[in-house]
Design a protein around this motif. Sequence first.
Motif, short mmCIF file in Angstrom:
data_model
loop_
_atom_site.label_atom_id
_atom_site.label_comp_id
_atom_site.label_asym_id
_atom_site.label_seq_id
_atom_site.Cartn_x
_atom_site.Cartn_y
_atom_site.Cartn_z
N MET A 291 35.38 46.95 17.86
CA MET A 291 36.85 47.29 17.11
C MET A 291 37.09 46.95 19.12
SD MET A 291 38.47 50.71 16.70
CE MET A 291 37.99 50.99 14.86
N GLN A 292 38.19 46.70 19.46
CA GLN A 292 38.05 45.97 20.55
C GLN A 292 40.01 46.64 21.43
OE1 GLN A 292 37.95 41.91 21.01
NE2 GLN A 292 37.56 41.84 23.15
N VAL A 293 40.02 46.37 23.18
CA VAL A 293 41.21 46.77 22.85
C VAL A 293 41.74 45.98 24.46
CG1 VAL A 293 42.76 49.26 24.24
CG2 VAL A 293 41.44 49.32 22.12
N LEU A 294 42.40 45.62 25.44
CA LEU A 294 42.51 45.04 25.53
C LEU A 294 43.42 45.89 26.52
CD1 LEU A 294 43.98 41.78 24.60
CD2 LEU A 294 41.36 42.14 25.12
N VAL A 295 42.89 45.75 28.16
CA VAL A 295 43.51 46.48 29.53
C VAL A 295 44.20 45.64 30.12
CG1 VAL A 295 43.35 48.06 31.22
CG2 VAL A 295 41.10 47.71 29.32
N ARG A 296 45.33 46.03 30.05
CA ARG A 296 47.09 44.87 30.63
C ARG A 296 47.00 46.48 32.58
NH1 ARG A 296 50.02 44.42 25.10
NH2 ARG A 296 48.33 42.68 24.92
N ASP A 297 46.63 45.14 33.01
CA ASP A 297 46.98 45.66 34.36
C ASP A 297 46.73 46.95 34.93
OD1 ASP A 297 49.27 43.91 34.90
OD2 ASP A 297 50.96 45.06 33.41
N ASN A 298 45.75 46.87 34.60
CA ASN A 298 44.47 48.14 35.30
C ASN A 298 45.26 49.15 35.08
OD1 ASN A 298 42.58 46.54 36.03
ND2 ASN A 298 43.70 46.97 38.72
N ASN A 299 46.21 49.59 32.92
CA ASN A 299 46.35 50.70 32.49
C ASN A 299 45.68 51.17 31.66
OD1 ASN A 299 48.25 52.65 31.96
ND2 ASN A 299 49.67 50.77 31.68
N VAL A 300 44.15 51.58 32.33
CA VAL A 300 43.22 52.22 31.63
C VAL A 300 43.85 53.60 30.56
CG1 VAL A 300 40.93 53.70 31.59
CG2 VAL A 300 41.67 52.02 33.08
N ASP A 301 44.85 54.78 30.76
CA ASP A 301 45.74 55.72 30.02
C ASP A 301 45.87 54.70 28.76
OD1 ASP A 301 44.25 57.49 31.45
OD2 ASP A 301 46.77 57.43 33.01
N GLN A 302 46.68 53.90 28.82
CA GLN A 302 47.40 53.09 27.80
C GLN A 302 46.52 52.11 27.13
OE1 GLN A 302 50.64 50.04 28.46
NE2 GLN A 302 51.27 49.98 26.52
N ALA A 303 44.96 51.68 27.22
CA ALA A 303 44.36 51.23 26.70
C ALA A 303 43.21 52.40 26.12
CB ALA A 303 43.08 50.19 27.30
N LEU A 304 43.06 53.73 26.55
CA LEU A 304 42.79 54.45 25.19
C LEU A 304 43.73 55.33 24.70
CD1 LEU A 304 40.01 56.19 25.75
CD2 LEU A 304 41.20 58.26 27.59
N ARG A 305 44.55 55.81 24.72
CA ARG A 305 46.50 55.78 23.69
C ARG A 305 45.69 55.09 22.77
NH1 ARG A 305 49.79 57.44 27.68
NH2 ARG A 305 50.74 55.37 27.80
N VAL A 306 45.77 53.89 23.14
CA VAL A 306 45.75 52.37 22.16
C VAL A 306 44.30 52.34 20.89
CG1 VAL A 306 45.50 49.84 21.37
CG2 VAL A 306 47.12 51.08 22.69
N LEU A 307 43.44 52.42 21.48
CA LEU A 307 42.13 52.93 21.52
C LEU A 307 41.84 53.97 20.12
CD1 LEU A 307 38.85 51.88 21.05
CD2 LEU A 307 38.28 53.72 22.74
N LYS A 308 42.24 55.13 20.52
CA LYS A 308 42.29 56.51 19.59
C LYS A 308 43.56 56.04 18.27
CE LYS A 308 41.93 59.67 23.15
NZ LYS A 308 42.32 61.14 24.04
N LYS A 309 44.20 55.33 18.63
CA LYS A 309 45.26 55.12 17.44
C LYS A 309 45.02 54.32 16.40
CE LYS A 309 49.61 55.03 18.33
NZ LYS A 309 51.06 54.30 18.81
N LYS A 310 43.71 53.44 16.96
CA LYS A 310 42.87 52.07 15.87
C LYS A 310 41.77 52.88 15.53
CE LYS A 310 43.12 48.17 17.87
NZ LYS A 310 42.71 46.32 19.09
N MET A 311 41.40 54.28 16.34
CA MET A 311 40.23 55.01 15.06
C MET A 311 40.49 55.98 14.64
SD MET A 311 37.64 55.92 19.00
CE MET A 311 36.33 56.99 18.55
N GLN A 312 42.12 57.05 15.29
CA GLN A 312 42.98 57.41 13.68
C GLN A 312 42.70 56.81 12.57
OE1 GLN A 312 43.19 60.83 14.17
NE2 GLN A 312 43.52 61.34 12.59
N ARG A 313 43.90 55.44 12.91
CA ARG A 313 43.85 54.59 11.36
C ARG A 313 42.59 54.72 10.31
NH1 ARG A 313 46.73 50.78 14.11
NH2 ARG A 313 47.92 51.87 15.19
N GLU A 314 41.60 53.74 11.66
CA GLU A 314 40.26 53.48 10.58
C GLU A 314 39.05 54.63 9.91
OE1 GLU A 314 39.06 50.09 10.44
OE2 GLU A 314 41.23 49.73 10.98
N GLY A 315 39.85 56.06 10.41
CA GLY A 315 38.69 57.36 10.19
C GLY A 315 37.56 57.84 10.64
#
Length: 101
Positions: A1-25
């Motif tokens: 699983m891969q998430v891109l960090v844009r503009d050093n915004n780690v908080d948003q990347a973490l939110r996206v990662l958690k959402k992806k993990m939730q969707r994948e179960g």
Amino acid sequence: MQVLVRDNNVDQALRVLKKKMQREGVFREMKQRKAYEKPSERKTREKAEAVRRARKAARKQAIREGLIAAPKPKPRFAAGGQRRPAGSAGVGARPQVEPKA
């Protein structure tokens, strides 16, 4: 699983990662693997999940075919489309007691 960090915004990347993990179960599987599950319990759980999926698919198909009415969408905010101001009393708020003079 891969998430891109844009503009050093780690908080948003973490939110996206958690959402992806939730969707994948992933979280559900981690919770299940905490304790041993007997094979008989596993079979029962998997059968129940299959029945749930089949019912959901049948319900969606019936809605698409017009056999049953689609559920009404839930309103996102209070009536009028406006959010309440921060100071207003809502559900569960304490009543304001006026001091006795």
